[in-house]
Design an enzyme around this catalytic site. Structure first.
Site, mmCIF file in Angstrom:
data_model
loop_
_atom_site.group_PDB
_atom_site.id
_atom_site.type_symbol
_atom_site.label_atom_id
_atom_site.label_comp_id
_atom_site.label_asym_id
_atom_site.label_seq_id
_atom_site.Cartn_x
_atom_site.Cartn_y
_atom_site.Cartn_z
ATOM 1 N N THR A 49 -0.653 35.646 8.998
ATOM 2 C CA THR A 49 -1.874 35.677 9.866
ATOM 3 C C THR A 49 -2.602 34.409 10.330
ATOM 4 O OG1 THR A 49 -3.848 37.159 10.262
ATOM 5 C CG2 THR A 49 -3.214 36.294 8.129
ATOM 6 N N GLU A 50 -2.887 34.179 11.516
ATOM 7 C CA GLU A 50 -3.580 32.979 11.964
ATOM 8 C C GLU A 50 -5.030 32.855 11.383
ATOM 9 O OE1 GLU A 50 -3.126 35.334 15.868
ATOM 10 O OE2 GLU A 50 -2.060 35.137 14.022
ATOM 11 N N ASN A 51 -5.468 33.866 10.988
ATOM 12 C CA ASN A 51 -6.696 33.730 10.451
ATOM 13 C C ASN A 51 -7.030 33.311 8.963
ATOM 14 O OD1 ASN A 51 -5.892 36.628 9.881
ATOM 15 N ND2 ASN A 51 -7.611 37.064 8.950
#
Length: 228
Positions: A49-51
């Site tokens: 997940t890019e977060n």
């Protein structure tokens, strides 16, 4: 192997067939997360997940304890598997841009005949922003678009040329819908062309072509999605 699924469930089932054991996979918000319900037997993937995490393990079940600080890219609570890692956004996007994500799965407003993707905004409508989609479609080894074949008004999602703002240029490898699997293969000039490789058992080549705004190249060894 065969299945009797339809609609979005069929799309998720077929998309999950692209995953290989050990792949790092980024699943976009919405329909792509359904792929977790249809992972092939024996396939163990790592969800990115890019977060800032690798190793998400799905949403907690009702009544299950969870860490409110662990969320997916859409801000929804998630769990972490054994061996997972969390890090800041700088390292997260370095990981993505460095080519360490094997497969990115996204939704779309439109995909055009040259594999250009538009999935982040419709002009005139308020949007939060592009998020990490631009980086993901550029940095991932394979980009798969999951989408219904047409929108709610019956307009094709796979078009000749999109007029919407691009997320990525010539970045889509596969378009998977409830009707078909389209594979973008580069021609002798290096330009991606949409090849119709699979259709659902509940449709025909004629129907797929009628509901597609781009000119399709029909594979000689056309297959049935449910038997993939």
């Amino acid at each position: 192997m065969s299945c009797d699924l339809t609609g979005k469930d069929l799309i998720a089932w077929r998309t999950a067939r692209f995953f290989k054991d050990g792949n790092v996979v980024n699943l976009g918000i919405g329909m792509p997360t359904k792929c977790l319900d249809y992972l092939p037997e024996g396939v163990d993937i790592w969800i990115d997940t890019e977060n800032g995490a690798v190793g998400l393990n799905g949403a907690p079940q009702p009544g299950e304890d969870f860490d409110p600080n662990v969320v997916d890219a859409g801000g929804r609570p998630s769990k972490l598997r054994v061996g997972s890692a969390c890090f800041d956004s700088f390292r997260s996007f370095g990981f993505i841009r460095g080519g360490h994500v094997d497969i990115t799965v996204l939704g779309a407003y439109e995909v055009d005949a040259r594999a250009c993707l538009a999935n982040w905004m419709i002009p005139g409508k308020t949007v939060a922003g592009m998020g990490g989609a631009m980086d993901l479609v550029t940095g991932s080894k394979t980009t798969i678009v999951m989408s219904t074949h047409t929108d709610k008004n019956g307009n094709p999602k796979l078009v000749h040329k999109t007029e919407l703002p691009w997320t990525g240029w010539r970045c889509v490898d596969y378009f998977v819908s409830e009707l078909a699997v389209v594979h973008f293969i580069k021609d002798e000039f290096g330009i991606p062309r949409p090849h119709l490789e699979e259709i659902s058992k509940n449709t025909t080549v004629t129907e797929v072509i009628q509901k597609t705004g781009a000119e399709l190249i029909v594979a000689r060894d056309l297959k049935i999605i449910e038997e993939a």
